[in-house]
Design a protein around this motif. Sequence first.
Motif, PDB file in Angstrom:
ATOM      1  N   GLU A 268       6.076  -0.474  -6.182  1.00 23.63           N
ATOM      2  CA  GLU A 268       5.062   0.290  -5.453  1.00 23.63           C
ATOM      3  C   GLU A 268       4.495   1.406  -6.320  1.00 23.63           C
ATOM      4  O   GLU A 268       3.282   1.654  -6.334  1.00 23.63           O
ATOM      5  N   ASN A 269       5.377   2.098  -7.066  1.00 19.52           N
ATOM      6  CA  ASN A 269       4.915   3.171  -7.948  1.00 19.52           C
ATOM      7  C   ASN A 269       3.962   2.646  -9.015  1.00 19.52           C
ATOM      8  O   ASN A 269       2.907   3.237  -9.266  1.00 19.52           O
ATOM      9  N   ILE A 270       4.332   1.531  -9.634  1.00 15.13           N
ATOM     10  CA  ILE A 270       3.485   0.966 -10.689  1.00 15.13           C
ATOM     11  C   ILE A 270       2.151   0.502 -10.108  1.00 15.13           C
ATOM     12  O   ILE A 270       1.095   0.699 -10.707  1.00 15.13           O
ATOM     13  N   THR A 271       2.204  -0.096  -8.940  1.00  7.61           N
ATOM     14  CA  THR A 271       0.975  -0.568  -8.297  1.00  7.61           C
ATOM     15  C   THR A 271       0.013   0.576  -8.007  1.00  7.61           C
ATOM     16  O   THR A 271      -1.203   0.424  -8.134  1.00  7.61           O
ATOM     17  N   ASN A 272       0.557   1.724  -7.650  1.00 11.93           N
ATOM     18  CA  ASN A 272      -0.277   2.852  -7.249  1.00 11.93           C
ATOM     19  C   ASN A 272      -0.453   3.901  -8.349  1.00 11.93           C
ATOM     20  O   ASN A 272      -0.806   5.042  -8.052  1.00 11.93           O
ATOM     21  N   MET A 273      -0.233   3.537  -9.592  1.00  9.87           N
ATOM     22  CA  MET A 273      -0.286   4.546 -10.646  1.00  9.87           C
ATOM     23  C   MET A 273      -1.698   5.086 -10.898  1.00  9.87           C
ATOM     24  O   MET A 273      -1.847   6.078 -11.621  1.00  9.87           O
ATOM     25  N   ASN A 274      -2.726   4.498 -10.321  1.00 11.64           N
ATOM     26  CA  ASN A 274      -4.095   5.005 -10.447  1.00 11.64           C
ATOM     27  C   ASN A 274      -4.730   5.301  -9.095  1.00 11.64           C
ATOM     28  O   ASN A 274      -5.941   5.468  -9.002  1.00 11.64           O
ATOM     29  N   THR A 275      -3.918   5.372  -8.037  1.00  4.67           N
ATOM     30  CA  THR A 275      -4.426   5.589  -6.693  1.00  4.67           C
ATOM     31  C   THR A 275      -4.680   7.075  -6.460  1.00  4.67           C
ATOM     32  O   THR A 275      -3.754   7.886  -6.509  1.00  4.67           O
ATOM     33  N   THR A 276      -5.921   7.423  -6.197  1.00  3.57           N
ATOM     34  CA  THR A 276      -6.282   8.822  -5.966  1.00  3.57           C
ATOM     35  C   THR A 276      -6.510   9.135  -4.498  1.00  3.57           C
ATOM     36  O   THR A 276      -6.684  10.294  -4.140  1.00  3.57           O
ATOM     37  N   ARG A 277      -6.503   8.114  -3.656  1.00  2.00           N
ATOM     38  CA  ARG A 277      -6.659   8.319  -2.205  1.00  2.00           C
ATOM     39  C   ARG A 277      -5.590   7.522  -1.466  1.00  2.00           C
ATOM     40  O   ARG A 277      -5.424   6.332  -1.703  1.00  2.00           O
ATOM     41  N   THR A 278      -4.897   8.200  -0.573  1.00  2.00           N
ATOM     42  CA  THR A 278      -3.880   7.533   0.242  1.00  2.00           C
ATOM     43  C   THR A 278      -4.256   7.675   1.711  1.00  2.00           C
ATOM     44  O   THR A 278      -5.140   8.445   2.062  1.00  2.00           O
ATOM     45  N   GLU A 279      -3.551   6.952   2.561  1.00  2.00           N
ATOM     46  CA  GLU A 279      -3.805   7.038   3.997  1.00  2.00           C
ATOM     47  C   GLU A 279      -3.534   8.442   4.518  1.00  2.00           C
ATOM     48  O   GLU A 279      -4.211   8.925   5.419  1.00  2.00           O
ATOM     49  N   GLY A 280      -2.536   9.096   3.937  1.00  2.00           N
ATOM     50  CA  GLY A 280      -2.202  10.455   4.355  1.00  2.00           C
ATOM     51  C   GLY A 280      -3.119  11.499   3.749  1.00  2.00           C
ATOM     52  O   GLY A 280      -3.009  12.681   4.055  1.00  2.00           O
ATOM     53  N   GLY A 281      -3.990  11.078   2.865  1.00  2.00           N
ATOM     54  CA  GLY A 281      -4.882  12.010   2.187  1.00  2.00           C
ATOM     55  C   GLY A 281      -4.284  12.477   0.872  1.00  2.00           C
ATOM     56  O   GLY A 281      -3.089  12.684   0.768  1.00  2.00           O
ATOM     57  N   GLY A 282      -5.103  12.601  -0.109  1.00  2.00           N
ATOM     58  CA  GLY A 282      -4.647  13.095  -1.403  1.00  2.00           C
ATOM     59  C   GLY A 282      -4.202  11.981  -2.327  1.00  2.00           C
ATOM     60  O   GLY A 282      -4.271  10.795  -2.015  1.00  2.00           O
ATOM     61  N   THR A 283      -3.708  12.410  -3.467  1.00  2.00           N
ATOM     62  CA  THR A 283      -3.278  11.501  -4.529  1.00  2.00           C
ATOM     63  C   THR A 283      -1.882  10.957  -4.233  1.00  2.00           C
ATOM     64  O   THR A 283      -1.043  11.644  -3.660  1.00  2.00           O
ATOM     65  N   TYR A 284      -1.644   9.720  -4.648  1.00  2.00           N
ATOM     66  CA  TYR A 284      -0.336   9.078  -4.474  1.00  2.00           C
ATOM     67  C   TYR A 284       0.729   9.849  -5.258  1.00  2.00           C
ATOM     68  O   TYR A 284       0.499  10.273  -6.386  1.00  2.00           O
ATOM     69  N   ARG A 285       1.890  10.033  -4.663  1.00  2.00           N
ATOM     70  CA  ARG A 285       3.032  10.654  -5.343  1.00  2.00           C
ATOM     71  C   ARG A 285       4.101   9.611  -5.595  1.00  2.00           C
ATOM     72  O   ARG A 285       4.384   8.766  -4.751  1.00  2.00           O
ATOM     73  N   ARG A 286       4.687   9.702  -6.777  1.00  2.00           N
ATOM     74  CA  ARG A 286       5.773   8.800  -7.169  1.00  2.00           C
ATOM     75  C   ARG A 286       6.921   8.921  -6.173  1.00  2.00           C
ATOM     76  O   ARG A 286       7.258  10.004  -5.720  1.00  2.00           O
ATOM     77  N   LYS A 287       7.541   7.784  -5.851  1.00  2.00           N
ATOM     78  CA  LYS A 287       8.686   7.760  -4.943  1.00  2.00           C
ATOM     79  C   LYS A 287       9.950   7.420  -5.723  1.00  2.00           C
ATOM     80  O   LYS A 287       9.905   6.679  -6.707  1.00  2.00           O
ATOM     81  N   MET A 288      11.063   7.953  -5.258  1.00  2.00           N
ATOM     82  CA  MET A 288      12.363   7.711  -5.882  1.00  2.00           C
ATOM     83  C   MET A 288      13.387   7.400  -4.799  1.00  2.00           C
ATOM     84  O   MET A 288      13.348   7.998  -3.723  1.00  2.00           O
ATOM     85  N   VAL A 289      14.312   6.504  -5.090  1.00  2.00           N
ATOM     86  CA  VAL A 289      15.366   6.120  -4.145  1.00  2.00           C
ATOM     87  C   VAL A 289      16.609   6.959  -4.428  1.00  2.00           C
ATOM     88  O   VAL A 289      17.016   7.111  -5.579  1.00  2.00           O
ATOM     89  N   VAL A 290      17.194   7.509  -3.374  1.00  2.00           N
ATOM     90  CA  VAL A 290      18.402   8.318  -3.497  1.00  2.00           C
ATOM     91  C   VAL A 290      19.564   7.527  -2.900  1.00  2.00           C
ATOM     92  O   VAL A 290      19.512   7.139  -1.725  1.00  2.00           O
ATOM     93  N   PHE A 291      20.588   7.268  -3.715  1.00  2.00           N
ATOM     94  CA  PHE A 291      21.765   6.523  -3.288  1.00  2.00           C
ATOM     95  C   PHE A 291      22.907   7.469  -2.962  1.00  2.00           C
ATOM     96  O   PHE A 291      22.993   8.568  -3.490  1.00  2.00           O
TER      97      PHE A 291
END
Length: 153
Positions: A26-49
């Motif tokens: 998902e992060n790689i797919t959105n690495m050039n996304t400047t608009r999201t449904e929530g508004g603003g630029t996409y932020r990288r996501k990380m999984v916490v185990f």
Amino acid sequence: MAFLSSMNIAGSGLTAQQLRLDVIAENITNMNTTRTEGGGTYRRKMVVFQSESGRDDFRAAMARAANGLAPNTDYVTAGGVKVMEIQEDDSAFRLVYDPTHPDANEEGYVDLPNVDLVKEMTDAMAATQAYSANVTALNALKAVISKGLEIGR
């Protein structure tokens, strides 16, 4: 049976690493996304185990022993790993000068996501290795069970 607990542990690792790979994709797919449904630029996501020991802590083991019960029996979990949350990386966005971009500010700069392809690929390789290690553990367990069943022949 102990081997079922081992299968659950390896299975939890497989599930967790698969989710990690999905988030990386998902992060790689959105690495050039400047608009999201929530508004603003996409932020990288990380999984916490978080690890799940599947064992009583010292205090619980002593309490069980004081009551005449065996410690470390009737576990609530078999152990393994679980996903606690998927966090957003709050590091700064990359600023790129592109006055023709529709999301450029007055100075002509665009906020691009804080996704670094090298970091994502490194994380993907680590997740793939961990996934492979869990598959190897399951295959070893399967071989042990198979040899155990041959004893009765």
